[in-house]
Scaffold this motif. Structure first.
Motif, PDB file in Angstrom:
ATOM      1  N   LEU A  12      29.555  62.508  64.279  1.00 32.27           N
ATOM      2  CA  LEU A  12      30.785  62.841  64.978  1.00 32.27           C
ATOM      3  C   LEU A  12      31.611  63.843  64.172  1.00 32.27           C
ATOM      4  O   LEU A  12      32.116  64.827  64.718  1.00 32.27           O
ATOM      5  CB  LEU A  12      31.592  61.573  65.269  1.00 32.27           C
ATOM      6  CG  LEU A  12      32.563  61.651  66.451  1.00 32.27           C
ATOM      7  CD1 LEU A  12      32.890  60.251  66.945  1.00 32.27           C
ATOM      8  CD2 LEU A  12      33.836  62.376  66.083  1.00 32.27           C
ATOM      9  N   HIS A  15      26.873  65.847  70.238  1.00 31.24           N
ATOM     10  CA  HIS A  15      28.026  64.954  70.390  1.00 31.24           C
ATOM     11  C   HIS A  15      28.272  64.636  71.861  1.00 31.24           C
ATOM     12  O   HIS A  15      28.664  63.514  72.205  1.00 31.24           O
ATOM     13  CB  HIS A  15      29.261  65.597  69.764  1.00 31.24           C
ATOM     14  CG  HIS A  15      30.511  64.815  69.979  1.00 31.24           C
ATOM     15  ND1 HIS A  15      30.629  63.486  69.600  1.00 31.24           N
ATOM     16  CD2 HIS A  15      31.697  65.147  70.539  1.00 31.24           C
ATOM     17  CE1 HIS A  15      31.840  63.043  69.915  1.00 31.24           C
ATOM     18  NE2 HIS A  15      32.498  64.029  70.492  1.00 31.24           N
ATOM     19  N   TYR A  75      37.325  61.197  65.410  1.00 32.78           N
ATOM     20  CA  TYR A  75      36.573  59.960  65.174  1.00 32.78           C
ATOM     21  C   TYR A  75      37.333  58.765  65.762  1.00 32.78           C
ATOM     22  O   TYR A  75      36.747  57.901  66.431  1.00 32.78           O
ATOM     23  CB  TYR A  75      36.334  59.760  63.682  1.00 32.78           C
ATOM     24  CG  TYR A  75      35.422  58.593  63.383  1.00 32.78           C
ATOM     25  CD1 TYR A  75      34.046  58.776  63.272  1.00 32.78           C
ATOM     26  CD2 TYR A  75      35.927  57.297  63.233  1.00 32.78           C
ATOM     27  CE1 TYR A  75      33.199  57.706  63.022  1.00 32.78           C
ATOM     28  CE2 TYR A  75      35.082  56.228  62.990  1.00 32.78           C
ATOM     29  CZ  TYR A  75      33.731  56.431  62.880  1.00 32.78           C
ATOM     30  OH  TYR A  75      32.894  55.361  62.641  1.00 32.78           O
TER      31      TYR A  75
END
Length: 235
Positions: free
Chosen positions: A136, A126, A182
């Protein structure tokens, strides 16, 4: 003869390459590639599929589980008010767990082959590819595995009737966390709390990876002294 430093070939599956970086792994993983297209992880198609998760899968899978857990506590004798209080308590506990996992597990310094590999799978990917939409949020299978020890702790530290709702609150906190995370990467909040959180989180990615470990809240960064210092003139 000095050996040439290992270089990760992003055109090939990367997971089993990153371990070879050794001590260079931390520097490499914190040099982000700002692209919506992430690398392939595994040569095996099934293993590759398990690493890909759309954000809406998280509430779809886990919110029914939260409702079921709360209903179990009510069936075991809790009133609706008591169950709601347990859920709120679980959410609060999650904020601390979120901070601790991010700071002490996801950002654990590694240099060994398997240490680097596991770190990349958990969180390093990530940081290397912060805009990869499909890597994610946490895949449900991985979350289910992590739920086992967390549930065990909740059960040991609370009563038979409170434990399900308390754990359900923690699970709800996780859903809020993953959806918020997110949004901070792919949403465009222009003002308010969302804008503050986005700036705070992107600072963690691009300026100070050793600060700003909270996602849904910065409260524990303030408590433990890891809130990034503002620049001169910044409010």
């Amino acid at each position: 003869m000095v050996s040439k430093p290992f270089t990760v070939d992003l055109s090939k599956p990367v997971v089993f390459q990153v371990g070879h970086l050794g001590e260079a792994y931390e520097k490499w993983v914190n040099q982000p590639i700002v692209s919506k297209d992430g690398p392939r992880f595994f040569a095996n198609d099934f293993c590759e599929l398990l690493t890909l998760t759309k954000w809406w899968v998280i509430p779809l899978v886990w919110l029914p589980a939260v409702c079921w857990l709360v209903s179990v506590s009510i069936q075991r004798g809790l009133t609706s008010t008591e169950a709601a209080s347990a859920v709120i308590g679980g959410i609060f506990i999650w904020t601390l767990l979120e901070y601790c996992l991010h700071r002490f597990l996801f950002h654990l310094k590694t240099t060994s082959y398997w240490g680097n590999t596991l770190n990349y799978l958990l969180h390093g990917c990530h940081h290397k590819h912060p805009l990869d939409r499909l890597r994610l949020v946490f895949p449900p299978a991985a979350t289910a595995i992590l739920c086992v020890p967390v549930w065990t702790v909740f059960r040991l530290l609370s009563t038979y009737s409170i434990a399900p709702a308390l754990f359900g609150g923690g699970l709800l906190g996780y859903v809020i966390y993953d959806c918020t995370h997110y949004y901070l990467h792919h949403g465009k909040p222009s003002k308010g709390y969302g804008h503050i959180l986005k700036r705070y989180h992107l600072n963690h990615h691009f300026k100070a990876q050793n600060k700003g470990f909270g996602i849904t809240s910065s409260i524990w960064d303030h408590v433990f002294g890891t809130f990034p210092a503002p620049k001169v003139g910044e409010t």
